[in-house]
Design a protein around this motif. Structure first.
Motif, PDB file in Angstrom:
ATOM      1  N   ARG A  90      13.244  75.624  18.489  1.00  0.00           N
ATOM      2  CA  ARG A  90      12.533  74.683  19.350  1.00  0.00           C
ATOM      3  C   ARG A  90      11.633  73.808  18.492  1.00  0.00           C
ATOM      4  N   LYS A  91      11.671  72.510  18.714  1.00  0.00           N
ATOM      5  CA  LYS A  91      10.929  71.563  17.889  1.00  0.00           C
ATOM      6  C   LYS A  91       9.696  71.070  18.641  1.00  0.00           C
ATOM      7  N   LEU A  92       8.575  71.073  17.955  1.00  0.00           N
ATOM      8  CA  LEU A  92       7.305  70.621  18.511  1.00  0.00           C
ATOM      9  C   LEU A  92       6.651  69.711  17.493  1.00  0.00           C
ATOM     10  N   LYS A  93       6.131  68.593  17.951  1.00  0.00           N
ATOM     11  CA  LYS A  93       5.516  67.632  17.032  1.00  0.00           C
ATOM     12  C   LYS A  93       4.083  67.357  17.492  1.00  0.00           C
ATOM     13  N   LEU A  94       3.142  67.557  16.589  1.00  0.00           N
ATOM     14  CA  LEU A  94       1.721  67.357  16.859  1.00  0.00           C
ATOM     15  C   LEU A  94       1.175  66.292  15.919  1.00  0.00           C
ATOM     16  N   GLY A  95       0.050  65.696  16.273  1.00  0.00           N
ATOM     17  CA  GLY A  95      -0.541  64.671  15.420  1.00  0.00           C
ATOM     18  C   GLY A  95      -2.051  64.785  15.347  1.00  0.00           C
ATOM     19  N   ILE A  96      -2.594  64.555  14.161  1.00  0.00           N
ATOM     20  CA  ILE A  96      -4.042  64.485  13.957  1.00  0.00           C
ATOM     21  C   ILE A  96      -4.381  63.060  13.549  1.00  0.00           C
ATOM     22  N   ILE A  97      -5.219  62.388  14.330  1.00  0.00           N
ATOM     23  CA  ILE A  97      -5.697  61.046  13.983  1.00  0.00           C
ATOM     24  C   ILE A  97      -7.135  61.186  13.505  1.00  0.00           C
ATOM     25  N   THR A  98      -7.390  60.800  12.274  1.00  0.00           N
ATOM     26  CA  THR A  98      -8.702  61.039  11.685  1.00  0.00           C
ATOM     27  C   THR A  98      -8.997  59.947  10.673  1.00  0.00           C
ATOM     28  N   ASP A  99      -9.980  60.167   9.837  1.00  0.00           N
ATOM     29  CA  ASP A  99     -10.308  59.229   8.762  1.00  0.00           C
ATOM     30  C   ASP A  99     -10.682  60.018   7.516  1.00  0.00           C
ATOM     31  N   LEU A 100      -9.986  59.763   6.428  1.00  0.00           N
ATOM     32  CA  LEU A 100     -10.254  60.459   5.169  1.00  0.00           C
ATOM     33  C   LEU A 100     -10.762  59.510   4.093  1.00  0.00           C
ATOM     34  N   ALA A 101     -11.249  58.348   4.525  1.00  0.00           N
ATOM     35  CA  ALA A 101     -11.747  57.378   3.557  1.00  0.00           C
ATOM     36  C   ALA A 101     -13.162  56.916   3.861  1.00  0.00           C
ATOM     37  N   GLY A 102     -13.660  57.156   5.071  1.00  0.00           N
ATOM     38  CA  GLY A 102     -14.960  56.659   5.482  1.00  0.00           C
ATOM     39  C   GLY A 102     -16.082  57.661   5.286  1.00  0.00           C
ATOM     40  N   VAL A 161       7.509  73.355  13.944  1.00  0.00           N
ATOM     41  CA  VAL A 161       6.350  72.527  14.285  1.00  0.00           C
ATOM     42  C   VAL A 161       6.054  71.563  13.149  1.00  0.00           C
ATOM     43  N   GLU A 162       5.977  70.302  13.493  1.00  0.00           N
ATOM     44  CA  GLU A 162       5.669  69.246  12.531  1.00  0.00           C
ATOM     45  C   GLU A 162       4.316  68.645  12.883  1.00  0.00           C
ATOM     46  N   ILE A 163       3.457  68.488  11.886  1.00  0.00           N
ATOM     47  CA  ILE A 163       2.139  67.900  12.108  1.00  0.00           C
ATOM     48  C   ILE A 163       2.063  66.570  11.369  1.00  0.00           C
ATOM     49  N   LEU A 164       1.783  65.502  12.097  1.00  0.00           N
ATOM     50  CA  LEU A 164       1.601  64.179  11.512  1.00  0.00           C
ATOM     51  C   LEU A 164       0.122  63.912  11.302  1.00  0.00           C
ATOM     52  N   LEU A 165      -0.186  63.183  10.253  1.00  0.00           N
ATOM     53  CA  LEU A 165      -1.575  62.840   9.927  1.00  0.00           C
ATOM     54  C   LEU A 165      -1.688  61.333   9.827  1.00  0.00           C
ATOM     55  N   GLY A 166      -2.535  60.739  10.675  1.00  0.00           N
ATOM     56  CA  GLY A 166      -2.746  59.298  10.644  1.00  0.00           C
ATOM     57  C   GLY A 166      -4.215  58.963  10.512  1.00  0.00           C
ATOM     58  N   GLN A 167      -4.508  57.842   9.860  1.00  0.00           N
ATOM     59  CA  GLN A 167      -5.898  57.430   9.638  1.00  0.00           C
ATOM     60  C   GLN A 167      -6.242  56.226  10.497  1.00  0.00           C
ATOM     61  N   HIS A 168      -7.370  56.321  11.187  1.00  0.00           N
ATOM     62  CA  HIS A 168      -7.818  55.184  11.993  1.00  0.00           C
ATOM     63  C   HIS A 168      -8.860  54.328  11.287  1.00  0.00           C
ATOM     64  N   PHE A 169      -9.413  54.793  10.168  1.00  0.00           N
ATOM     65  CA  PHE A 169     -10.415  54.035   9.403  1.00  0.00           C
ATOM     66  C   PHE A 169     -11.576  53.592  10.286  1.00  0.00           C
ATOM     67  N   ASP A 170     -11.953  54.459  11.255  1.00  0.00           N
ATOM     68  CA  ASP A 170     -13.074  54.215  12.158  1.00  0.00           C
ATOM     69  C   ASP A 170     -12.890  52.964  13.006  1.00  0.00           C
ATOM     70  N   LYS A 171     -11.654  52.599  13.302  1.00  0.00           N
ATOM     71  CA  LYS A 171     -11.365  51.430  14.135  1.00  0.00           C
ATOM     72  C   LYS A 171     -10.535  51.872  15.335  1.00  0.00           C
ATOM     73  N   ALA A 172     -11.039  51.547  16.533  1.00  0.00           N
ATOM     74  CA  ALA A 172     -10.369  51.979  17.761  1.00  0.00           C
ATOM     75  C   ALA A 172      -8.971  51.380  17.883  1.00  0.00           C
ATOM     76  N   ASP A 173      -8.796  50.113  17.473  1.00  0.00           N
ATOM     77  CA  ASP A 173      -7.468  49.512  17.620  1.00  0.00           C
ATOM     78  C   ASP A 173      -6.457  50.182  16.705  1.00  0.00           C
ATOM     79  N   ASN A 174      -6.887  50.632  15.524  1.00  0.00           N
ATOM     80  CA  ASN A 174      -5.992  51.388  14.653  1.00  0.00           C
ATOM     81  C   ASN A 174      -5.557  52.687  15.335  1.00  0.00           C
ATOM     82  N   ALA A 175      -6.519  53.398  15.913  1.00  0.00           N
ATOM     83  CA  ALA A 175      -6.221  54.670  16.567  1.00  0.00           C
ATOM     84  C   ALA A 175      -5.240  54.470  17.719  1.00  0.00           C
ATOM     85  N   VAL A 176      -5.430  53.412  18.500  1.00  0.00           N
ATOM     86  CA  VAL A 176      -4.546  53.121  19.623  1.00  0.00           C
ATOM     87  C   VAL A 176      -3.132  52.815  19.131  1.00  0.00           C
ATOM     88  N   THR A 177      -3.033  52.020  18.060  1.00  0.00           N
ATOM     89  CA  THR A 177      -1.719  51.679  17.521  1.00  0.00           C
ATOM     90  C   THR A 177      -0.983  52.914  17.035  1.00  0.00           C
TER      91      THR A 177
END
Length: 429
Positions: free
Chosen positions: A51-63, A92-108
């Motif tokens: 069974r495949k499950l995909k999760l995501g963490i949206i965060t910031d590792l530069a600010g 289980v696959e975990i994706l990591l995305g950066q929003h750089f403290d910008k709401a529009d980045n997080a939404v995208t």
């Protein structure tokens, strides 16, 4: 168990929106070879389909909050191990995305993950503005949003959602615990220095209400542009000149560290009691006990709190040896673990209905090594005790990770805002 991380480190927003994030192949937790970066799974040894499950963490590792966020992936991985997803036949696959403290980045990122990547749940969006923005997308796409790092109490108030769970802490909890305790200890006159965005503004509003409700007075406040300020000297000198007995800091991460360092340099801490309305033990280790000693703070988790927190820390520490998890990271572990329990309880195939998954999470009691027994309230607010803690002196500390001591425990129903006061539109009180 296979865990693949996709890192958007340094990527432009357009690149992330196009789905061309950098694929990083991670070793399986059981030591086997890495999976494909696109998360394609294999069959189990007995021939059954995993069974495949995909999760995501949206965060910031530069600010300014970078170091606070780095253990988050390790904590999510630990939840998968503790739940034994490998033994259950789950990939289980975990994706990591950066929003750089910008709401529009997080939404995208969130839209792309839900529409193109097939992400089943987002585990954290770690600032107030970005989390409020993504909450609307998660509700629109009917996916669970399991938050730990953001502070705004609006997430379980007027902007609550049946798809959102808010773990760990919020501005009301920090304000209630720290404000009440300090006034009772004689700190009746306050001055605030805070970041000028939704987190800092709401933290000051909530704490002001608690202080004044306890008979204290607020003599002034100063808000600074976020995240472009590094010199806090003028604000600290105004706080010192105000005659207030308590300096309350409504910021976090690198901003908090710089503020406390400069307060130490100007001798503000010799005439005022300093309360950080949001301090992680990560911050204290960076500051050092000589500078941070005596600082008051409220925590929902601390590694040395009890036998269960120590056991969790021992398990996760090899994954993040330099930066031990703080309470926000621990919240990602606990929320992920409870989400997995809910999926197993209701049936893995039901995971596409995010509101139903969150409803099952609310119906089940919570219990984990970081927060102990608890529950998720109807408005999505996770309830557990809060702990008033103080930074140790150098003489009290055993080693560099031994930085906080417990002063008082606040019961869940007292620590968090009452349900009837939140204004969550889908909850009847």
């Amino acid at each position: 168990m296979s865990i693949t991380r996709r890192s958007a480190l340094g990527a432009a927003l357009g690149t992330m929106a196009a789905g061309a994030t950098t694929g990083v192949r991670a070793q399986r937790a059981d030591g086997a070879g890495a999976q494909r970066a696109d998360g394609a799974g294999a069959q189990r040894a007995d021939g059954a389909t995993r069974r495949k499950l995909k999760l995501g963490i949206i965060t910031d590792l530069a600010g300014p909050y970078a170091d606070l966020n780095r253990p988050s992936m390790a904590c999510a991985q630990q939840a998968l191990e503790d739940f034994d997803v490998a033994g259950r036949g789950w990939d289980v696959e975990i994706l990591l995305g950066q929003h750089f403290d910008k709401a529009d980045n997080a939404v995208t990122i969130a839209r792309h993950w839900f529409d193109q990547e097939g992400v089943d749940a987002v585990l954290d969006v770690n600032t107030s503005a970005t989390s409020l923005a993504v909450a609307g997308i998660a509700r629109e796409k009917n996916r669970p949003l399991l938050l730990s790092g953001p502070g705004t109490a609006e997430l379980t108030g007027r902007q609550c959602s049946p798809n959102t769970v808010h773990w760990t802490w919020d501005t009301y909890m920090l304000a209630k615990s720290s404000g009440t305790a300090m006034v009772r200890r004689g700190g009746t006159s306050w001055y605030f220095v805070a970041a000028d965005y939704s987190f800092g503004q709401q933290l000051v509003r909530d704490t002001r209400a608690v202080v004044e409700g306890q008979g204290g007075r607020v003599l002034g406040s100063a808000f600074y542009p976020f995240p472009s300020t590094t010199d806090f000297s003028s604000m600290l000198l105004r706080a010192k000149a105000s005659g207030a007995g308590v300096l309350a800091l409504g910021n976090a991460g690198a901003d908090l560290i710089n503020t406390i360092k400069q307060a130490h340099e100007f001798g503000v801490n010799r005439g005022m009691s300093i309360v950080s309305l949001l301090t992680y033990d990560t911050d204290v280790r960076v500051l050092g006990l000589e500078v941070a000693q005596g600082l008051m703070t409220t925590q929902a988790y601390y590694w040395d709190l009890n036998d269960r927190t120590r056991a969790f820390n021992a398990r996760v520490r090899p994954k993040t040896p330099a930066l031990w998890p703080n309470m926000a990271n621990a919240g990602i572990y606990a929320a992920t673990l409870h989400y997995l329990k809910a999926l197993a309880d209701m049936g893995f195939e039901q995971r596409a209905d995010g509101a139903a998954v969150v409803a099952r999470m609310k119906a089940m009691p919570t219990d984990d090594d970081c927060f102990g027994p608890g529950r998720i309230r109807e408005d999505g607010r996770k309830l557990h005790p809060a702990y008033l803690m103080q930074v140790k002196t150098p003489a009290e500390s055993r080693d560099r990770y031994d930085v906080l001591k417990l002063l008082a425990t606040v019961a869940p129903d007292e620590a968090f805002r009452p349900l009837r006061e939140g204004g969550c539109p889908f909850v009847r009180t």
